[in-house]
Design a protein around this motif. Sequence first.
Motif, PDB file in Angstrom:
ATOM      1  N   GLY A 125       0.866  -1.219  -0.266  1.00  0.00           N
ATOM      2  CA  GLY A 125      -0.144   0.424  -0.170  1.00  0.00           C
ATOM      3  C   GLY A 125       0.799   1.799  -0.175  1.00  0.00           C
ATOM      4  O   GLY A 125       0.482   2.540  -0.708  1.00  0.00           O
ATOM      5  N   ILE A 126       1.757   0.795   0.469  1.00  0.00           N
ATOM      6  CA  ILE A 126       3.338   2.187   0.669  1.00  0.00           C
ATOM      7  C   ILE A 126       3.175   2.680  -0.499  1.00  0.00           C
ATOM      8  O   ILE A 126       3.404   4.121  -0.690  1.00  0.00           O
ATOM      9  N   TYR A 127       4.220   1.447  -1.005  1.00  0.00           N
ATOM     10  CA  TYR A 127       4.750   1.635  -2.545  1.00  0.00           C
ATOM     11  C   TYR A 127       3.861   2.403  -3.532  1.00  0.00           C
ATOM     12  O   TYR A 127       4.642   3.001  -4.270  1.00  0.00           O
ATOM     13  N   ASN A 128       2.396   2.275  -3.336  1.00  0.00           N
ATOM     14  CA  ASN A 128       1.702   1.981  -4.855  1.00  0.00           C
ATOM     15  C   ASN A 128       0.972   3.678  -4.007  1.00  0.00           C
ATOM     16  O   ASN A 128       0.095   4.199  -4.487  1.00  0.00           O
ATOM     17  N   SER A 129       1.343   4.422  -3.014  1.00  0.00           N
ATOM     18  CA  SER A 129       0.634   5.455  -2.749  1.00  0.00           C
ATOM     19  C   SER A 129       1.654   6.549  -2.665  1.00  0.00           C
ATOM     20  O   SER A 129       2.790   6.507  -3.309  1.00  0.00           O
ATOM     21  N   ASP A 130       1.137   8.010  -2.368  1.00  0.00           N
ATOM     22  CA  ASP A 130       1.735   9.214  -2.170  1.00  0.00           C
ATOM     23  C   ASP A 130       2.704   9.632  -1.034  1.00  0.00           C
ATOM     24  O   ASP A 130       2.528  10.144  -1.324  1.00  0.00           O
TER      25      ASP A 130
END
Length: 466
Positions: free
Chosen positions: A111-116
């Motif tokens: 989730g963090i990898y694919n977020s801003d």
Amino acid sequence: MNIDPRTILIVNLLGCLIMSFGLWTASIAFFKRAKFVKEWAIATLVQAFGWAVTGALRGIIPDVLSIVGGNTLILVALLYYYTIIRQFFDRPNNLLHSSVFVILFALSMYGIYNSDIHQKFRVVVISLFNGIALLLVAYEIFYASKDHKISSRFTGYFFGFCGIFMLVRVFIYSLANIPPDQVAFAPGPIQDVTYLFFFVTSVMVTFGFLHMVADRFASDLLTSENNLQSALKEVQNLNQTKDKFMSIIAHDLKGPIGGIHSYLNLIDEDIHKYTKESLHKEVVMVKDTSSEVYNLLLNLLSWANSQSGELTFSPTKIPLHPLVESVVQVHTSLANNKSIVIQNQIPIASEVFADSYMIETILRNLVSNALKYTPVGGNVRVHSRETSDQVQILVSDTGKGIPEDLRETLFQFDKKKMSLPGTQGERGTGLGLVLCKEFVDRHGGTLVVESELDQGSDFIVGLPKG
């Protein structure tokens, strides 16, 4: 010192591979019975795969697979260590909790990898989950280890220190202004310390665990040697008991069988001199003597079956009066020869829940002993009473009583001496009372004796109700 992170990660990878191979070799060569060493080798190999995916393959495979997959493998290795430690201290596995922990970590990382969100929080998540895993291992070691050995304390403290370091890293990355190019996998002082720390951690926790296993191995070896000495001592005691047993049996068989042999020789030599009445008298004496031998052999057979485990225990509800009556009838001839009144005073309706063969054996031996130690003209009676939790069967006599110093060893064969002769010189092995005690114990009952010198004795068999 701005060391290339890929270099350090490759060093970590090679170090884990070497440790895994060394542990596997040790588990085969030195710790064949210590399955934990082999499992630790597998966990270290999983960690090596994690470093390979995270570092050696970075740029070759997609970053999301390298970052999420590699770090997940490293966390799995730490949780595998946690599981091994729990098994080492005989505690149940927490596989479900560990699985949920890993899934939550992987989802958070993805989730963090694919977020801003600032990617420094990816490091926060890695440090938080790894720190918790390390502290869990430390907790298990300190909680379960009761020996307080240096190896356990060292390993526990090191895991704890590593966990605290990771939580400090969480604090630093959460609050500090970390340049984006130094978040992860880039030269920088924080990364240098972190990756070197990971390498030292892998080596030291493995060293500590091996030390724990070596201590356990040495302790088990010492315990097995002590157990061997105890077993040897027990065998020696059993051998002494066997020798004593054989001595008593031989002594007590010699008397009646020798008597029978002498009687028969006399009858054979002077058969023409005997009248019908005198011959009958001699035959009765031979019969009574042979009854002693028969009773001894019955006890020997019961004892042998009991010790070999072949004697079944099958309690049922049985009427007590007819059982006692059959025992009384068997001993009527012996009672008549000594002019002893033998009475069955058990109520007709009385019942017990017991194994009929064992209860009959108990009563046969107790009645036989009562007749043996009761003088001519005495009285033997079998009666019963009830308490709040027991049905008690009493075999009472008006015999010469039992000295107090002998009562304590009546039911212990290994402490018995030759049994005292009866009022007419009757002999016995004392095996009957030992057998009685064993059969009563099988019922979960009690066997006690109350006696006064020259006043008689009461042998009381207590059986649980129902």
